[in-house]
Design an enzyme around this catalytic site. Structure first.
Site, PDB file in Angstrom:
ATOM      1  N   PHE A   1      37.167  29.447   2.677  1.00  0.00           N
ATOM      2  CA  PHE A   1      38.554  29.164   3.033  1.00  0.00           C
ATOM      3  C   PHE A   1      39.268  30.381   3.628  1.00  0.00           C
ATOM      4  O   PHE A   1      39.553  30.435   4.829  1.00  0.00           O
ATOM      5  CB  PHE A   1      39.281  28.627   1.794  1.00  0.00           C
ATOM      6  CG  PHE A   1      40.777  28.550   1.894  1.00  0.00           C
ATOM      7  CD1 PHE A   1      41.389  28.202   3.089  1.00  0.00           C
ATOM      8  CD2 PHE A   1      41.569  28.811   0.786  1.00  0.00           C
ATOM      9  CE1 PHE A   1      42.786  28.119   3.179  1.00  0.00           C
ATOM     10  CE2 PHE A   1      42.948  28.723   0.858  1.00  0.00           C
ATOM     11  CZ  PHE A   1      43.552  28.390   2.054  1.00  0.00           C
ATOM     12  N   ILE A   2      39.508  31.382   2.802  1.00  0.00           N
ATOM     13  CA  ILE A   2      40.213  32.572   3.293  1.00  0.00           C
ATOM     14  C   ILE A   2      39.324  33.331   4.281  1.00  0.00           C
ATOM     15  O   ILE A   2      39.787  33.830   5.306  1.00  0.00           O
ATOM     16  CB  ILE A   2      40.636  33.487   2.130  1.00  0.00           C
ATOM     17  CG1 ILE A   2      41.588  32.744   1.191  1.00  0.00           C
ATOM     18  CG2 ILE A   2      41.316  34.752   2.661  1.00  0.00           C
ATOM     19  CD1 ILE A   2      41.958  33.516  -0.069  1.00  0.00           C
TER      20      ILE A   2
ATOM     21  N   ASP B   1      27.156  34.513   4.317  1.00  0.00           N
ATOM     22  CA  ASP B   1      27.663  33.491   3.399  1.00  0.00           C
ATOM     23  C   ASP B   1      26.482  32.674   2.883  1.00  0.00           C
ATOM     24  O   ASP B   1      25.584  32.344   3.657  1.00  0.00           O
ATOM     25  CB  ASP B   1      28.664  32.575   4.120  1.00  0.00           C
ATOM     26  CG  ASP B   1      29.598  31.866   3.157  1.00  0.00           C
ATOM     27  OD1 ASP B   1      29.102  31.160   2.250  1.00  0.00           O
ATOM     28  OD2 ASP B   1      30.818  32.012   3.310  1.00  0.00           O
TER      29      ASP B   1
ATOM     30  N   TYR C   1      35.494  34.101 -14.843  1.00  0.00           N
ATOM     31  CA  TYR C   1      35.836  34.392 -13.445  1.00  0.00           C
ATOM     32  C   TYR C   1      36.839  35.539 -13.376  1.00  0.00           C
ATOM     33  O   TYR C   1      36.634  36.522 -12.645  1.00  0.00           O
ATOM     34  CB  TYR C   1      36.424  33.150 -12.756  1.00  0.00           C
ATOM     35  CG  TYR C   1      37.085  33.471 -11.443  1.00  0.00           C
ATOM     36  CD1 TYR C   1      36.325  33.750 -10.312  1.00  0.00           C
ATOM     37  CD2 TYR C   1      38.479  33.522 -11.329  1.00  0.00           C
ATOM     38  CE1 TYR C   1      36.930  34.078  -9.103  1.00  0.00           C
ATOM     39  CE2 TYR C   1      39.084  33.840 -10.129  1.00  0.00           C
ATOM     40  CZ  TYR C   1      38.312  34.116  -9.025  1.00  0.00           C
ATOM     41  OH  TYR C   1      38.920  34.451  -7.833  1.00  0.00           O
TER      42      TYR C   1
ATOM     43  N   LYS D   1      36.439  39.596 -11.913  1.00  0.00           N
ATOM     44  CA  LYS D   1      37.335  40.269 -10.964  1.00  0.00           C
ATOM     45  C   LYS D   1      37.937  41.536 -11.571  1.00  0.00           C
ATOM     46  O   LYS D   1      38.127  42.549 -10.889  1.00  0.00           O
ATOM     47  CB  LYS D   1      38.442  39.302 -10.522  1.00  0.00           C
ATOM     48  CG  LYS D   1      37.942  38.129  -9.683  1.00  0.00           C
ATOM     49  CD  LYS D   1      37.354  38.600  -8.355  1.00  0.00           C
ATOM     50  CE  LYS D   1      36.895  37.466  -7.479  1.00  0.00           C
ATOM     51  NZ  LYS D   1      36.359  37.916  -6.183  1.00  0.00           N
TER      52      LYS D   1
ATOM     53  N   VAL E   1      46.661  30.687  -2.953  1.00  0.00           N
ATOM     54  CA  VAL E   1      46.586  30.578  -1.497  1.00  0.00           C
ATOM     55  C   VAL E   1      46.365  29.119  -1.104  1.00  0.00           C
ATOM     56  O   VAL E   1      45.556  28.413  -1.715  1.00  0.00           O
ATOM     57  CB  VAL E   1      45.452  31.462  -0.937  1.00  0.00           C
ATOM     58  CG1 VAL E   1      45.469  31.448   0.595  1.00  0.00           C
ATOM     59  CG2 VAL E   1      45.566  32.900  -1.458  1.00  0.00           C
TER      60      VAL E   1
ATOM     61  N   LYS F   1      36.732  22.429  -0.169  1.00  0.00           N
ATOM     62  CA  LYS F   1      36.708  22.830  -1.572  1.00  0.00           C
ATOM     63  C   LYS F   1      36.893  21.651  -2.530  1.00  0.00           C
ATOM     64  O   LYS F   1      36.727  21.808  -3.739  1.00  0.00           O
ATOM     65  CB  LYS F   1      37.790  23.886  -1.837  1.00  0.00           C
ATOM     66  CG  LYS F   1      37.551  25.190  -1.073  1.00  0.00           C
ATOM     67  CD  LYS F   1      38.648  26.199  -1.314  1.00  0.00           C
ATOM     68  CE  LYS F   1      38.613  26.748  -2.715  1.00  0.00           C
ATOM     69  NZ  LYS F   1      39.599  27.848  -2.899  1.00  0.00           N
TER      70      LYS F   1
ATOM     71  N   PHE G   1      51.473  17.363 -14.227  1.00  0.00           N
ATOM     72  CA  PHE G   1      51.645  17.544 -15.660  1.00  0.00           C
ATOM     73  C   PHE G   1      53.148  17.521 -15.965  1.00  0.00           C
ATOM     74  O   PHE G   1      53.965  17.981 -15.166  1.00  0.00           O
ATOM     75  CB  PHE G   1      51.057  18.881 -16.125  1.00  0.00           C
ATOM     76  CG  PHE G   1      49.557  18.992 -15.963  1.00  0.00           C
ATOM     77  CD1 PHE G   1      48.741  17.874 -15.993  1.00  0.00           C
ATOM     78  CD2 PHE G   1      48.970  20.244 -15.780  1.00  0.00           C
ATOM     79  CE1 PHE G   1      47.369  17.986 -15.850  1.00  0.00           C
ATOM     80  CE2 PHE G   1      47.596  20.356 -15.644  1.00  0.00           C
ATOM     81  CZ  PHE G   1      46.796  19.229 -15.664  1.00  0.00           C
TER      82      PHE G   1
ATOM     83  N   TYR H   1      46.780  26.916 -20.070  1.00  0.00           N
ATOM     84  CA  TYR H   1      47.352  26.522 -18.775  1.00  0.00           C
ATOM     85  C   TYR H   1      48.489  27.481 -18.426  1.00  0.00           C
ATOM     86  O   TYR H   1      49.402  27.695 -19.228  1.00  0.00           O
ATOM     87  CB  TYR H   1      47.878  25.086 -18.828  1.00  0.00           C
ATOM     88  CG  TYR H   1      48.339  24.583 -17.481  1.00  0.00           C
ATOM     89  CD1 TYR H   1      47.426  24.270 -16.484  1.00  0.00           C
ATOM     90  CD2 TYR H   1      49.698  24.445 -17.196  1.00  0.00           C
ATOM     91  CE1 TYR H   1      47.840  23.829 -15.242  1.00  0.00           C
ATOM     92  CE2 TYR H   1      50.122  23.995 -15.957  1.00  0.00           C
ATOM     93  CZ  TYR H   1      49.186  23.686 -14.986  1.00  0.00           C
ATOM     94  OH  TYR H   1      49.608  23.259 -13.757  1.00  0.00           O
TER      95      TYR H   1
END
Length: 320
Positions: free
Chosen positions: A15-16, A37, A145, A149, A175, A183, A206, A274
């Site tokens: 995407f980005i 990729d 994840y 990072k 983003v 995606k 929600f 959340y």
């Protein structure tokens, strides 16, 4: 604009990454651009207007060194990683994200390249207070994840101190924009709501839709990513809009630009964890690099809907 002769983009079909590749192609027409990729979360259609070379490669393996071969990148934009935050295989996430980053840093060291890499606002964790998040605040990654990072940020700092390389992290917030359709369920909330409303379905939120996020349009994210190479030293920058906006506001804007009047369908949040609020403090990148986002939520959603509806082309490549 200072000329650049060779650019490596990992994750450049995502995407980005694809938006970045097409913009760099416009800005540096004489530069040789190589994309790596593994196409695990990408689509070749994102690169139909790309004029450079694209190679299939998992950068967390030794094959990356053979694929690079004699290519000597002056600039490296490292976006390749597992971005699916629902992946719970800790070994897989760390191997792909952290080991992949270390391989790229080795290549950078061999070529004295400037490195700009994708970090994430998820490193901040579930922030209780509703305040803009500064880069130096305490980190509290809530999933593997975010942890990967966070460790990448640590590695970048240490590697820079050892080698003198300039390594700049761009800490993306939420983003959205053209090029994310592939995606699926992991595309932005804005795109998900657009798909529902396009079919005249009530947008599902929600309770009660007042959760707020810092949504940043992909063109602003790309501009900031390219500008990050001008950082005075190794550092990390927040990349957001600087505004926290609610899901209810997104629905209202989509109704406006789609010419509809659909009421949200509110339901209970099923998750224990959340995030209720995110907002980037953008003062650091503004002060050091002069970056100010060009798109607020109104302008970004308007342009995005017009592209999705086929009313205007994407400025750099016709992405949807």
């Amino acid at each position: 604009m200072q000329e650049v002769s060779s650019i490596l983009i990992t994750g450049g079909a995502g995407f980005i990454g694809s938006n970045l590749a097409l913009e760099l192609q416009e800005r540096y027409p004489k530069a040789k651009i190589l994309i790596l990729d593994d196409f695990s979360s990408a689509n070749f259609k994102n690169l139909k207007k790309f004029n450079g070379e694209v190679l299939a490669c998992d950068v967390s393996t030794d094959e990356v060194f053979f694929k690079i071969d004699d290519f000597q990148p002056e600039l490296i934009f490292h976006l390749a990683s597992i971005t699916d935050t629902t992946v719970t295989d800790q070994e897989l996430m760390m191997r792909r994200n952290v080991d992949g980053f270390k391989n790229i840093l080795e290549i950078a060291a061999e070529n004295e390249s400037i490195v700009v890499y994708a970090s994430s606002a998820s490193v901040y964790g579930n922030v209780k207070e509703h305040v803009p998040l500064k880069e130096e605040r305490e980190k509290s990654p809530e999933n593997v994840y975010a942890f990967s990072k966070y460790i990448m940020d640590n590695i970048a700092k240490d590697f820079s101190e050892k080698t003198g390389l300039k390594i700049v992290g761009v800490r993306y917030f939420n983003v959205y924009g053209p090029g994310e359709a592939h995606k699926g369920k992991f595309a932005s909330m804005i795109y998900q709501l657009y798909l529902q409303m396009r079919k005249n379905k009530r947008p599902r939120l929600f309770k009660w839709g007042e959760q707020k996020r810092d949504f940043v349009y992909v063109r602003d994210a790309v501009d900031a990513t390219i500008l990050a190479k001008e950082a005075p030293e190794t550092t990390v920058y927040n990349i957001g809009s600087g505004e926290a906006r609610s899901f209810n506001e997104i629905v209202a804007l989509l109704n406006k630009y789609l010419g509809k009047d659909l009421e949200p369908d509110y339901f209970d949040c099923p998750y224990d964890f959340y995030q209720e609020f995110t907002q980037a403090d953008m003062s650091k990148i503004k002060k050091e690099l002069g970056f100010v986002p060009k798109y607020n939520l109104e302008k970004g959603i308007k342009e995005y809907v017009e592209i999705l509806e086929g009313k205007i082309p994407h400025p750099v490549g016709g992405l949807k």
